[in-house]
Design a protein around this motif. Structure first.
Motif, PDB file in Angstrom:
ATOM      1  N   THR A 167       0.810  -1.210   0.000  1.00 32.83           N
ATOM      2  CA  THR A 167       0.000   0.000   0.000  1.00 32.83           C
ATOM      3  C   THR A 167       0.848   1.267   0.000  1.00 32.83           C
ATOM      4  OG1 THR A 167      -0.130  -0.053   2.433  1.00 32.83           O
ATOM      5  CG2 THR A 167      -1.907  -1.124   1.199  1.00 32.83           C
ATOM      6  N   ARG A 168       2.150   1.147   0.276  1.00 39.60           N
ATOM      7  CA  ARG A 168       3.008   2.331   0.354  1.00 39.60           C
ATOM      8  C   ARG A 168       3.927   2.410  -0.859  1.00 39.60           C
ATOM      9  NH1 ARG A 168       5.549   1.624   6.192  1.00 39.60           N
ATOM     10  NH2 ARG A 168       5.484  -0.546   5.490  1.00 39.60           N
ATOM     11  N   GLN A 169       3.798   3.491  -1.613  1.00 40.99           N
ATOM     12  CA  GLN A 169       4.640   3.735  -2.779  1.00 40.99           C
ATOM     13  C   GLN A 169       5.210   5.147  -2.687  1.00 40.99           C
ATOM     14  OE1 GLN A 169       3.324   2.208  -6.626  1.00 40.99           O
ATOM     15  NE2 GLN A 169       1.449   1.486  -5.652  1.00 40.99           N
ATOM     16  N   ILE A 170       6.530   5.263  -2.873  1.00 37.76           N
ATOM     17  CA  ILE A 170       7.217   6.532  -2.653  1.00 37.76           C
ATOM     18  C   ILE A 170       7.939   6.971  -3.915  1.00 37.76           C
ATOM     19  CG2 ILE A 170       8.848   7.749  -1.171  1.00 37.76           C
ATOM     20  CD1 ILE A 170       8.660   5.330   0.758  1.00 37.76           C
ATOM     21  N   PRO A 171       7.545   8.101  -4.530  1.00 31.79           N
ATOM     22  CA  PRO A 171       8.328   8.631  -5.648  1.00 31.79           C
ATOM     23  C   PRO A 171       9.605   9.288  -5.122  1.00 31.79           C
ATOM     24  CG  PRO A 171       6.450  10.060  -5.199  1.00 31.79           C
ATOM     25  CD  PRO A 171       6.323   8.888  -4.282  1.00 31.79           C
ATOM     26  N   VAL A 172      10.750   8.982  -5.705  1.00 33.53           N
ATOM     27  CA  VAL A 172      12.035   9.489  -5.227  1.00 33.53           C
ATOM     28  C   VAL A 172      12.861  10.015  -6.400  1.00 33.53           C
ATOM     29  CG1 VAL A 172      12.073   7.895  -3.267  1.00 33.53           C
ATOM     30  CG2 VAL A 172      13.147   7.222  -5.430  1.00 33.53           C
ATOM     31  N   GLN A 173      14.013  10.601  -6.067  1.00 32.64           N
ATOM     32  CA  GLN A 173      14.945  11.079  -7.069  1.00 32.64           C
ATOM     33  C   GLN A 173      16.056  10.054  -7.277  1.00 32.64           C
ATOM     34  OE1 GLN A 173      14.493  13.984  -8.813  1.00 32.64           O
ATOM     35  NE2 GLN A 173      12.554  14.136  -7.699  1.00 32.64           N
ATOM     36  N   ASP A 174      16.700  10.109  -8.447  1.00 33.96           N
ATOM     37  CA  ASP A 174      17.832   9.232  -8.744  1.00 33.96           C
ATOM     38  C   ASP A 174      18.902   9.398  -7.669  1.00 33.96           C
ATOM     39  OD1 ASP A 174      19.574   7.513 -10.022  1.00 33.96           O
ATOM     40  OD2 ASP A 174      20.300   9.022 -11.429  1.00 33.96           O
ATOM     41  N   GLY A 175      19.414   8.275  -7.149  1.00 29.95           N
ATOM     42  CA  GLY A 175      20.438   8.317  -6.112  1.00 29.95           C
ATOM     43  C   GLY A 175      19.889   8.306  -4.699  1.00 29.95           C
ATOM     44  N   PHE A 176      18.555   8.264  -4.552  1.00 28.64           N
ATOM     45  CA  PHE A 176      17.937   8.242  -3.222  1.00 28.64           C
ATOM     46  C   PHE A 176      18.355   6.978  -2.476  1.00 28.64           C
ATOM     47  CE2 PHE A 176      14.445   7.192  -0.322  1.00 28.64           C
ATOM     48  CZ  PHE A 176      14.271   8.392   0.345  1.00 28.64           C
ATOM     49  N   THR A 177      18.713   7.123  -1.208  1.00 30.00           N
ATOM     50  CA  THR A 177      19.156   5.995  -0.399  1.00 30.00           C
ATOM     51  C   THR A 177      18.036   5.519   0.526  1.00 30.00           C
ATOM     52  OG1 THR A 177      21.464   6.725  -0.422  1.00 30.00           O
ATOM     53  CG2 THR A 177      20.830   5.183   1.308  1.00 30.00           C
ATOM     54  N   ILE A 178      17.749   4.233   0.449  1.00 29.52           N
ATOM     55  CA  ILE A 178      16.735   3.610   1.296  1.00 29.52           C
ATOM     56  C   ILE A 178      17.440   2.960   2.483  1.00 29.52           C
ATOM     57  CG2 ILE A 178      15.029   1.762   1.444  1.00 29.52           C
ATOM     58  CD1 ILE A 178      14.605   2.141  -1.571  1.00 29.52           C
ATOM     59  N   LYS A 179      16.909   3.146   3.666  1.00 30.13           N
ATOM     60  CA  LYS A 179      17.443   2.481   4.845  1.00 30.13           C
ATOM     61  C   LYS A 179      16.546   1.296   5.203  1.00 30.13           C
ATOM     62  CE  LYS A 179      19.756   6.470   6.933  1.00 30.13           C
ATOM     63  NZ  LYS A 179      19.880   7.324   8.149  1.00 30.13           N
ATOM     64  N   LEU A 180      17.173   0.137   5.390  1.00 26.15           N
ATOM     65  CA  LEU A 180      16.457  -1.059   5.813  1.00 26.15           C
ATOM     66  C   LEU A 180      16.725  -1.257   7.307  1.00 26.15           C
ATOM     67  CD1 LEU A 180      17.410  -3.401   2.825  1.00 26.15           C
ATOM     68  CD2 LEU A 180      15.496  -1.820   3.015  1.00 26.15           C
ATOM     69  N   TYR A 181      15.654  -1.454   8.056  1.00 27.81           N
ATOM     70  CA  TYR A 181      15.776  -1.461   9.517  1.00 27.81           C
ATOM     71  C   TYR A 181      15.620  -2.855  10.114  1.00 27.81           C
ATOM     72  CZ  TYR A 181      15.354   3.616   9.211  1.00 27.81           C
ATOM     73  OH  TYR A 181      15.558   4.928   8.911  1.00 27.81           O
ATOM     74  N   GLY A 182      16.227  -3.035  11.268  1.00 29.98           N
ATOM     75  CA  GLY A 182      15.990  -4.204  12.088  1.00 29.98           C
ATOM     76  C   GLY A 182      14.962  -3.837  13.161  1.00 29.98           C
ATOM     77  N   ALA A 183      14.859  -4.659  14.189  1.00 33.15           N
ATOM     78  CA  ALA A 183      13.928  -4.335  15.283  1.00 33.15           C
ATOM     79  C   ALA A 183      14.410  -3.078  16.003  1.00 33.15           C
ATOM     80  CB  ALA A 183      13.853  -5.497  16.262  1.00 33.15           C
ATOM     81  N   PRO A 184      13.520  -2.139  16.293  1.00 38.06           N
ATOM     82  CA  PRO A 184      13.945  -0.916  16.982  1.00 38.06           C
ATOM     83  C   PRO A 184      14.368  -1.201  18.420  1.00 38.06           C
ATOM     84  CG  PRO A 184      11.552  -1.003  16.800  1.00 38.06           C
ATOM     85  CD  PRO A 184      12.081  -2.153  15.994  1.00 38.06           C
ATOM     86  N   GLU A 185      15.302  -0.406  18.906  1.00 34.85           N
ATOM     87  CA  GLU A 185      15.724  -0.519  20.300  1.00 34.85           C
ATOM     88  C   GLU A 185      14.818   0.358  21.156  1.00 34.85           C
ATOM     89  OE1 GLU A 185      19.788   0.654  20.432  1.00 34.85           O
ATOM     90  OE2 GLU A 185      20.522  -1.183  19.443  1.00 34.85           O
ATOM     91  N   VAL A 186      14.278  -0.225  22.212  1.00 36.01           N
ATOM     92  CA  VAL A 186      13.341   0.500  23.074  1.00 36.01           C
ATOM     93  C   VAL A 186      13.929   0.611  24.479  1.00 36.01           C
ATOM     94  CG1 VAL A 186      11.027   0.587  24.048  1.00 36.01           C
ATOM     95  CG2 VAL A 186      11.379  -0.351  21.742  1.00 36.01           C
ATOM     96  N   ASP A 187      14.135   1.840  24.924  1.00 39.75           N
ATOM     97  CA  ASP A 187      14.562   2.110  26.299  1.00 39.75           C
ATOM     98  C   ASP A 187      13.326   2.569  27.065  1.00 39.75           C
ATOM     99  OD1 ASP A 187      15.798   2.733  28.641  1.00 39.75           O
ATOM    100  OD2 ASP A 187      16.920   4.457  27.876  1.00 39.75           O
ATOM    101  N   LEU A 188      12.678   1.624  27.751  1.00 39.27           N
ATOM    102  CA  LEU A 188      11.403   1.895  28.407  1.00 39.27           C
ATOM    103  C   LEU A 188      11.642   2.410  29.822  1.00 39.27           C
ATOM    104  CD1 LEU A 188       8.328   1.634  27.891  1.00 39.27           C
ATOM    105  CD2 LEU A 188       8.464  -0.603  29.030  1.00 39.27           C
ATOM    106  N   ALA A 189      11.188   3.601  30.070  1.00 41.04           N
ATOM    107  CA  ALA A 189      11.351   4.189  31.403  1.00 41.04           C
ATOM    108  C   ALA A 189      10.380   3.542  32.392  1.00 41.04           C
ATOM    109  CB  ALA A 189      11.100   5.701  31.328  1.00 41.04           C
TER     110      ALA A 189
END
Length: 300
Positions: free
Chosen positions: A45-67
């Motif tokens: 459902t998500r499509q993003i128009p970008v410019q040539d040379g755009f860098t995509i970041k692929l993520y792992g599980a986020p780190e959560v510091d729960l107070a």
């Protein structure tokens, strides 16, 4: 001496070149529609128009510091912190392709047949490259144990359960990629209705998992992720750069194409450009399951 009349018979006029423009419109339209239906079948459902040379970041599980949430009445609530962790990157680049159809080929097969046959082959390879880039990324998924070693159904059920756990706070639709021979062997005695999009066959299991088959997936292994984890980034083909070269684009903006004649070489030239990438936002949400191999040894 015979009297010459004008216009002369078989004169090259605008209609000849309008036919070339029509080819570009036809191919870009079909490519855009096929790719759009493929994206729909994947559940993206998500499509993003970008410019040539755009860098995509692929993520792992986020780190959560729960107070500490045990806060006395009236006191300031301490901040919790969520840090996204990028584990890989991909760069979106504009891919350009060109091929020519010779005068000899046109003479032998006819203009429509000679140009169409080779244009079809070119488009199929472009589609194949887009699929290959997706497969290269998902093959980096984490390996998990098959709940029923030796069966495709066990691997698919494992994928569904594992991804329901990874994305436990979301309602997800599981997408799996399997070698067609593994599907054939598992369903040799069962009736199975396959549909086709963007050069891939697929079917849906009882759990709602959408199973795509491809020979680019090695036998004995499946890869799976959540449809909600997949995104499309593309270099929009309705840009000024495409217009500068009179390129015809599809309505979605995935591809640009132009046909022209090159008199110096007596050829019809086909040029197309596209920059499309399908990728998972979270790599920890991509899993790999062996159908018949031994169990994975837990880390640590």
């Amino acid at each position: 001496m015979a009297t010459r009349t004008f216009p002369e018979t078989n004169q090259q006029d605008t209609l000849n070149f309008q036919a070339l423009e029509a080819k570009s419109i036809d191919y870009t339209s079909r490519f855009g529609q096929n790719f759009s239906k493929f994206v729909e079948a994947l559940g993206i459902t998500r499509q993003i128009p970008v410019q040539d040379g755009f860098t995509i970041k692929l993520y792992g599980a986020p780190e959560v510091d729960l107070a500490d949430g045990n806060v006395p009445e009236g006191e300031l609530i301490p901040l919790s912190k969520v840090t996204p962790v990028a584990v890989d990157t991909k760069e979106i680049t504009l891919n350009k392709y060109r091929k020519v159809t010779t005068m000899e080929a046109i003479q032998k097969y006819g203009a429509n047949e000679a140009v169409n046959i080779t244009d079809d082959a070119l488009i199929k390879e472009v589609q194949k490259n887009i699929r290959a880039n997706l497969f290269d990324t998902i093959k980096g998924g984490q390996a998990v144990n098959n709940l029923r070693v030796g069966t495709l159904q066990g691997a698919l059920a494992t994928a569904w359960g594992q991804l329901e756990t990874v994305f436990e706070d979301d309602t997800v639709r599981v997408v799996a990629f399997v070698n067609p021979l593994d599907v054939a062997q598992a369903n040799a005695d069962k009736e199975l209705t396959l549909e086709t999009q963007f050069g891939l066959n697929y079917y849906t299991t009882a759990t709602g998992t959408v199973v795509f088959t491809s020979t680019q997936i090695e036998r004995g292994t499946i890869y799976a992720t959540a449809a909600e984890n997949l995104q499309v980034a593309y270099i929009a083909s309705n840009s000024e750069a495409y217009r500068a070269f009179n390129m015809t684009t599809d309505q979605f903006g995935y591809i640009g194409m132009v046909h022209d004649t090159t008199a110096e070489a007596l050829v019809v030239q086909t040029v197309l450009a596209s920059g499309v990438e399908i990728y998972p936002e979270r790599l920890d949400g991509v899993i790999k399951i062996a159908i018949g191999e031994a169990e994975v040894t837990p880390e640590g």
